[in-house]
Design a protein around this motif. Structure first.
Motif, PDB file in Angstrom:
ATOM      1  N   GLY A 166      34.441   8.095   4.103  1.00 37.66           N
ATOM      2  CA  GLY A 166      34.085   6.926   3.305  1.00 37.66           C
ATOM      3  C   GLY A 166      35.155   5.859   3.356  1.00 37.66           C
ATOM      4  O   GLY A 166      34.867   4.670   3.491  1.00 37.66           O
ATOM      5  N   LEU A 167      36.419   6.271   3.255  1.00 36.87           N
ATOM      6  CA  LEU A 167      37.523   5.323   3.329  1.00 36.87           C
ATOM      7  C   LEU A 167      37.537   4.611   4.671  1.00 36.87           C
ATOM      8  O   LEU A 167      37.638   3.378   4.739  1.00 36.87           O
ATOM      9  N   PHE A 168      37.439   5.370   5.754  1.00 35.75           N
ATOM     10  CA  PHE A 168      37.432   4.746   7.077  1.00 35.75           C
ATOM     11  C   PHE A 168      36.221   3.840   7.247  1.00 35.75           C
ATOM     12  O   PHE A 168      36.299   2.768   7.841  1.00 35.75           O
ATOM     13  N   SER A 169      35.087   4.274   6.733  1.00 41.35           N
ATOM     14  CA  SER A 169      33.862   3.480   6.811  1.00 41.35           C
ATOM     15  C   SER A 169      34.043   2.109   6.181  1.00 41.35           C
ATOM     16  O   SER A 169      33.530   1.103   6.684  1.00 41.35           O
ATOM     17  N   SER A 170      34.798   2.052   5.093  1.00 42.97           N
ATOM     18  CA  SER A 170      34.943   0.791   4.356  1.00 42.97           C
ATOM     19  C   SER A 170      35.616  -0.294   5.176  1.00 42.97           C
ATOM     20  O   SER A 170      35.417  -1.492   4.921  1.00 42.97           O
TER      21      SER A 170
ATOM     22  N   PRO B 244      37.816  -0.622   0.290  1.00 43.42           N
ATOM     23  CA  PRO B 244      38.453   0.698   0.362  1.00 43.42           C
ATOM     24  C   PRO B 244      38.290   1.511  -0.919  1.00 43.42           C
ATOM     25  O   PRO B 244      38.193   2.744  -0.864  1.00 43.42           O
ATOM     26  N   LEU B 245      38.246   0.837  -2.066  1.00 47.58           N
ATOM     27  CA  LEU B 245      38.047   1.550  -3.329  1.00 47.58           C
ATOM     28  C   LEU B 245      36.672   2.215  -3.354  1.00 47.58           C
ATOM     29  O   LEU B 245      36.536   3.371  -3.774  1.00 47.58           O
ATOM     30  N   GLY B 246      35.665   1.478  -2.894  1.00 48.95           N
ATOM     31  CA  GLY B 246      34.325   2.063  -2.812  1.00 48.95           C
ATOM     32  C   GLY B 246      34.261   3.214  -1.844  1.00 48.95           C
ATOM     33  O   GLY B 246      33.628   4.244  -2.108  1.00 48.95           O
TER      34      GLY B 246
ATOM     35  N   SER C 148      33.419   7.205  -2.783  1.00 48.90           N
ATOM     36  CA  SER C 148      32.316   7.967  -2.183  1.00 48.90           C
ATOM     37  C   SER C 148      32.787   9.292  -1.605  1.00 48.90           C
ATOM     38  O   SER C 148      32.024  10.265  -1.568  1.00 48.90           O
ATOM     39  N   ASP C 149      34.039   9.358  -1.145  1.00 48.38           N
ATOM     40  CA  ASP C 149      34.574  10.627  -0.645  1.00 48.38           C
ATOM     41  C   ASP C 149      34.751  11.645  -1.773  1.00 48.38           C
ATOM     42  O   ASP C 149      34.728  12.858  -1.529  1.00 48.38           O
TER      43      ASP C 149
END
Length: 422
Positions: free
Chosen positions: A150-154, A288-290, A294-295
């Motif tokens: 999720g972090l990388f996705s952001s 990145p917070l989102g 999600s992770d």
């Protein structure tokens, strides 16, 4: 994925983000400088019916038309030849098309050749942007370590927004420092030369990135161009359903809202653009917070929060847009908070749906098709409702699409904690 030495993870993020930011800088630079381009390439009153036809085609249709094609073709390249190879190809295509825009001859000097060259450049830009999402989405998510997808996705939308802000800033710098004659003569070309040079820098960074496709899939038979669509029709439709609400909300809140405020509330154009810029910076910082959230809690809570939030609040938020700067800024920032529930994790959600063998092409075509159908048409549908004297119908249109995506999210399997096939 092959083992990653220390420090490689950061390089992976930079390779995807820098390249994606450059891609979107080039894409948005065209939008911000369209007025100057139109004056030089499509002059008014030429008497040649072919010129306004080409103008309409180039400005409004070409880029979005080519994005699904790029998602399919360059996504297939990523699945067949590797993610890194596709990423270097997309950025070279974007750099080349940006340079082509910069050297496009004017109508006064070359006649109809100028519009034709510009159309070709936009075709290549659309192809590149469609392929970029497919390849960079796959590359980003496959580069992530356990519990960090999720972090990388952001960073997909961090870099997209950074590119948009950079294009806006560069365009504003040239407009404010050059006089009108200089802008029409050569100033509008300079940002595209900068884009071409930035593409070379992005190409160099991406050349040093690590391939994320596993050796097992690299050695397996190469997938055909339409294998993802033929073998995974349900997943392809799922991508369209996931994207429909997200893309229209994204384009309305990040691109169309300043125009909506001007048309429907008589808002000052300059103030609307300032509010839009502030809200874009806020939006970029939220991503990145989102992704990290999600992770921890999963993808579905954020997706449902976005879709249900927009379905319920879109109408009152757009109706709250008045002629006050504070009211517009608050409406934009409130929408950005909700929108982050989709944008921060869209790359991860899409990548978790398809198997590795056809992941890039599987994502690229249906995603870009949904963007073209729902996101790219949002400003025109909003304007159409206004011309039909039904401005209040547009917020309901956005709300209904978000509600339909919410129904898709309800049925979506939660895969945040599952291991991703590589």
């Amino acid at each position: 994925m092959r083992g990653r030495p220390p420090g490689r993870t950061a390089r992976q993020l930079v390779a995807a983000s820098v390249g994606n930011g450059v891609e979107w800088y080039d894409w948005f630079a065209y939008s911000f400088l369209a007025t100057y381009i139109a004056d030089e390439i499509f002059p008014k009153g030429t008497g040649n019916s072919l010129v306004p036809l080409l103008s309409t085609f180039a400005v409004f249709a070409v880029g979005f038309f080519m994005r699904p094609v790029g998602g399919l073709l360059l996504g297939a390249v990523a699945d067949r030849a590797g993610r890194r190879g596709a990423l270097t190809l997309t950025i070279l295509l974007m750099g080349g098309s940006s340079l082509l825009v910069a050297v496009t001859p004017t109508y006064a000097s070359a006649g109809v050749l100028g519009p034709v060259v510009l159309v070709v450049a936009r075709l290549v830009q659309g192809l590149s942007v469609g392929g970029e999402f497919a390849a960079s989405t796959t590359f980003l998510v496959e580069s992530a370590g356990p519990g960090r997808r999720g972090l990388f996705s952001s960073f997909q939308y961090v870099s997209t927004t950074a590119g948009q802000l950079a294009a806006s800033g560069v365009a504003a710098l040239f407009v404010s420092t050059l006089d009108d004659g200089q802008m029409h003569q050569w100033g509008w070309r300079a940002p595209f030369v900068i884009g071409a040079l930035l593409s070379l820098a992005g190409f160099w960074v991406r050349r040093g990135a690590q391939e994320t496709r596993s050796e097992k899939h690299a050695a397996s038979p190469r997938p055909g161009l339409f294998d993802a669509l033929r073998g995974h029709p349900r997943e392809s439709l799922l991508i369209v359903g996931i994207t429909a609400g997200g893309t229209i909300a994204y384009y309305v809140w990040t691109s169309y809202l300043p125009t909506y405020a001007q048309v429907n509330a008589g808002f000052d154009k300059g103030d609307a653009l300032i509010a839009g810029t502030i809200s874009l910076v806020f939006f970029m910082l939220l991503q990145p917070l989102g992704g990290m959230l999600s992770d921890r809690v999963g993808r579905k809570p954020l997706l449902l929060g976005f879709a249900v939030g927009f379905a319920v609040l879109c109408v009152p938020l757009l109706h709250a847009v008045g002629d006050s700067f504070v009211s517009l800024l608050l409406v934009q920032c409130a929408g950005m908070v909700l929108l982050t529930g989709y944008t921060a994790i869209a790359a991860a959600v899409n990548a978790e749906i398809f198997p590795a063998r056809v992941r890039a092409a599987g994502i690229g075509f249906p995603y870009s098709l949904a963007v073209a159908l729902f996101g790219g048409t949002a400003p025109y549908i909003g304007t159409l409702f206004k011309e039909l004297e039904m401005p209040g119908a547009f917020p309901w249109y956005v709300a209904v699409l978000c509600l339909l995506s919410a129904l898709v999210y309800l049925r979506l399997p939660e895969r945040a904690k599952e291991e991703l096939e590589r």
